[in-house]
Scaffold this active site. Structure first.
Site, short mmCIF file in Angstrom:
data_model
loop_
_atom_site.label_atom_id
_atom_site.label_comp_id
_atom_site.label_asym_id
_atom_site.label_seq_id
_atom_site.Cartn_x
_atom_site.Cartn_y
_atom_site.Cartn_z
N TYR A 1 80.84 49.32 45.49
CA TYR A 1 79.86 49.88 46.43
C TYR A 1 80.42 51.11 47.14
O TYR A 1 79.78 52.16 47.20
CB TYR A 1 79.50 48.79 47.45
CG TYR A 1 78.36 49.16 48.38
CD1 TYR A 1 77.04 49.16 47.94
CD2 TYR A 1 78.60 49.49 49.71
CE1 TYR A 1 75.99 49.47 48.81
CE2 TYR A 1 77.57 49.82 50.58
CZ TYR A 1 76.26 49.80 50.13
OH TYR A 1 75.23 50.12 50.98
N SER B 1 75.81 55.30 52.70
CA SER B 1 76.32 54.27 53.62
C SER B 1 77.57 54.79 54.33
O SER B 1 78.31 55.61 53.77
CB SER B 1 76.69 53.01 52.82
OG SER B 1 77.38 52.10 53.63
N1 LIG Z 1 71.55 46.66 54.34
C1 LIG Z 1 72.55 47.35 54.86
O1 LIG Z 1 73.25 46.88 55.76
C2 LIG Z 1 72.86 48.73 54.34
C3 LIG Z 1 73.82 49.52 55.01
C4 LIG Z 1 74.08 50.81 54.56
C5 LIG Z 1 73.38 51.32 53.48
N2 LIG Z 1 72.45 50.55 52.84
C6 LIG Z 1 71.73 51.13 51.69
O2 LIG Z 1 70.35 51.17 51.99
C7 LIG Z 1 69.62 51.22 50.79
C8 LIG Z 1 68.43 50.28 50.86
O3 LIG Z 1 68.90 48.95 50.90
P1 LIG Z 1 68.29 47.84 51.84
O4 LIG Z 1 69.40 47.35 52.69
O5 LIG Z 1 67.07 48.31 52.48
O6 LIG Z 1 68.01 46.66 50.79
P2 LIG Z 1 66.68 46.00 50.23
O7 LIG Z 1 67.13 45.05 49.19
O8 LIG Z 1 65.82 45.48 51.32
O9 LIG Z 1 65.93 47.21 49.54
C9 LIG Z 1 66.38 47.78 48.35
C10 LIG Z 1 65.24 47.89 47.35
O10 LIG Z 1 65.77 48.50 46.18
C11 LIG Z 1 65.21 47.84 45.05
N3 LIG Z 1 66.05 48.00 43.87
C12 LIG Z 1 67.22 47.37 43.58
N4 LIG Z 1 67.65 47.74 42.37
C13 LIG Z 1 66.74 48.63 41.89
C14 LIG Z 1 66.62 49.34 40.67
N5 LIG Z 1 67.53 49.23 39.71
N6 LIG Z 1 65.55 50.15 40.51
C15 LIG Z 1 64.61 50.25 41.47
N7 LIG Z 1 64.65 49.58 42.63
C16 LIG Z 1 65.71 48.79 42.84
C17 LIG Z 1 65.09 46.37 45.48
O11 LIG Z 1 64.14 45.68 44.71
C18 LIG Z 1 64.67 46.52 46.94
O12 LIG Z 1 63.26 46.48 47.05
C19 LIG Z 1 70.62 50.89 49.67
O13 LIG Z 1 70.98 52.08 49.00
C20 LIG Z 1 71.80 50.32 50.43
O14 LIG Z 1 73.01 50.53 49.75
C21 LIG Z 1 72.17 49.27 53.24
#
Ligand SMILES: NC(=O)c1ccc[n+]([C@@H]2O[C@H](COP(=O)([O-])OP(=O)(O)OC[C@H]3O[C@@H](n4cnc5c(N)ncnc54)[C@H](O)[C@@H]3O)[C@@H](O)[C@H]2O)c1
Length: 322
Positions: free
Chosen positions: A157, A144
């Site tokens: 985070y 991120s």
């Molecule tokens: N959403 C944002 O704005 C944003 C910004 C920057 C980075 N990110 C990063 O992107 C990545 C994906 O997140 P997202 O935003 O798509 O969220 P999301 O919740 O849509 O997807 C994340 C997935 O990870 C799974 N998950 C959570 N804990 C888990 C575990 N212990 N074992 C296996 N699976 C697990 C969840 O069930 C979910 O399906 C993350 O690493 C997040 O930190 C997100």
């Protein structure tokens, strides 16, 4: 890595948000996709989608913090596809916001356990298998922009993501001789389901210092809806992998953003710089105060990023500088 056809892609968090976008894009590029996710409902929906496209997909219900289960998942991939993945994408992550001073051990253990520990588990499980297979490949972590700086309400985070950035750089340097590329994807905001992350928080790590309730979740739903489309983000990731770049920075003017960011570290290193930085921050918050920020509409009423009410010492009267 330039040719994805027939490659095995193992994507954690592959059943939702950024990970699902990646599964779609790499499946279309010809990969056999393994989606590993803790949520069975997300897995079921994703599998249905890929089957409707006649894509080769294999779903594994996996908690990436469980090392034994991770090893079993790696064995399963080899059993099903005959080799370890050539493309390993560590995307599963969670987030919860609140003042650093209100954080509990459980807030740290949960967020860092998934966001950092989960990536470590992916690397330690798969890297030796990928090297032994001798097929080269590419490893990604979805980190991120938050990993480049601290934030008053993002301590677990930001710490996890900063460590992930650093970790990926180490692996980038170490894995070059094996023909394994490494990339660190650092998005700002993604249109995803991360507002529901709290649903997967384990029972023994429920104790939080932050204000998390239906209102904050509802606010987050709208907040994250304004982020980048996961498929668009995955295309940027694919381009980054093809160009073998370490940092993939999918936001406008990354050069200036990173220059400003590193300037703040230099400022924090001298007394004069500290004053300079304080001025910059004062100006920035004054400007932010003047401009309406539609992204934050409703944040205050929801109490987003606040401590839970029982934590009285986070209140104004305890602050030295008000
Ligand atoms: N959403 C944002 O704005 C944003 C910004 C920057 C980075 N990110 C990063 O992107 C990545 C994906 O997140 P997202 O935003 O798509 O969220 P999301 O919740 O849509 O997807 C994340 C997935 O990870 C799974 N998950 C959570 N804990 C888990 C575990 N212990 N074992 C296996 N699976 C697990 C969840 O069930 C979910 O399906 C993350 O690493 C997040 O930190 C997100």
């Amino acid at each position: 890595m330039k040719d994805f056809d027939g490659k095995v892609a193992f994507i954690t968090g592959g059943a939702s948000g950024a990970g699902l976008g990646q599964a779609k894009v790499f499946s279309e590029a010809g990969c056999k996709v393994v989606i590993a996710d803790i949520r069975q409902d997300h897995l079921d929906e994703a599998v249905q989608y890929f089957r409707s496209k006649q894509a080769v997909v294999h779903a594994i219900k996996l908690d990436i913090t469980d090392r034994k289960a991770y090893g079993a998942a790696a064995d399963e991939v080899e059993r099903v596809f005959g080799s370890p993945p050539q493309l390993l994408i560590n995307t599963a992550g969670v987030n919860v916001l609140g003042p650093a001073e209100a954080s509990t051990f459980e807030d740290f253990d949960w967020v860092m356990g998934v966001c950092l520990g989960g990536v470590i588990n992916g690397l330690v499980t798969f890297v030796p298998r990928m090297i032994k297979a001798g097929q080269g490949g590419h490893i990604v972590a979805t980190s991120s922009w938050g990993g480049f700086m601290g934030g008053a309400t993002t301590a677990p985070y930001s710490a996890a993501k900063a460590a992930v950035n650093n970790l990926m750089e180490s692996y980038y340097l170490a894995l070059k001789p094996y023909g394994i590329g490494v990339s660190c994807l650092c998005p700002v905001g993604i249109r995803s389901n991360i507002f529901e992350a709290t649903l997967t928080r384990p029972q023994h790590l429920q104790n939080t210092g932050y204000n998390v309730n239906q209102k904050t979740i509802e606010f987050e739903r709208k907040f994250y809806a304004q982020g980048i489309d996961p498929v668009e983000l995955a295309h940027l990731l694919k381009k980054g992998i093809e160009n073998d770049v370490l940092y993939i920075l999918p936001f406008p003017d990354p050069e200036q953003a990173l220059k400003d960011n590193f300037a703040h570290i230099l400022n924090y290193a001298t007394p004069e710089g500290m004053k300079r930085q304080a001025e910059i921050e004062k100006k920035r918050s004054a400007e932010m105060g003047k401009k309406p920020n539609p992204m934050m509409d409703g944040a205050e009423e929801a109490g987003w990023g606040k401590a839970k009410q029982e934590i009285s010492w986070v209140a104004e009267e305890h602050r030295v500088q008000k």
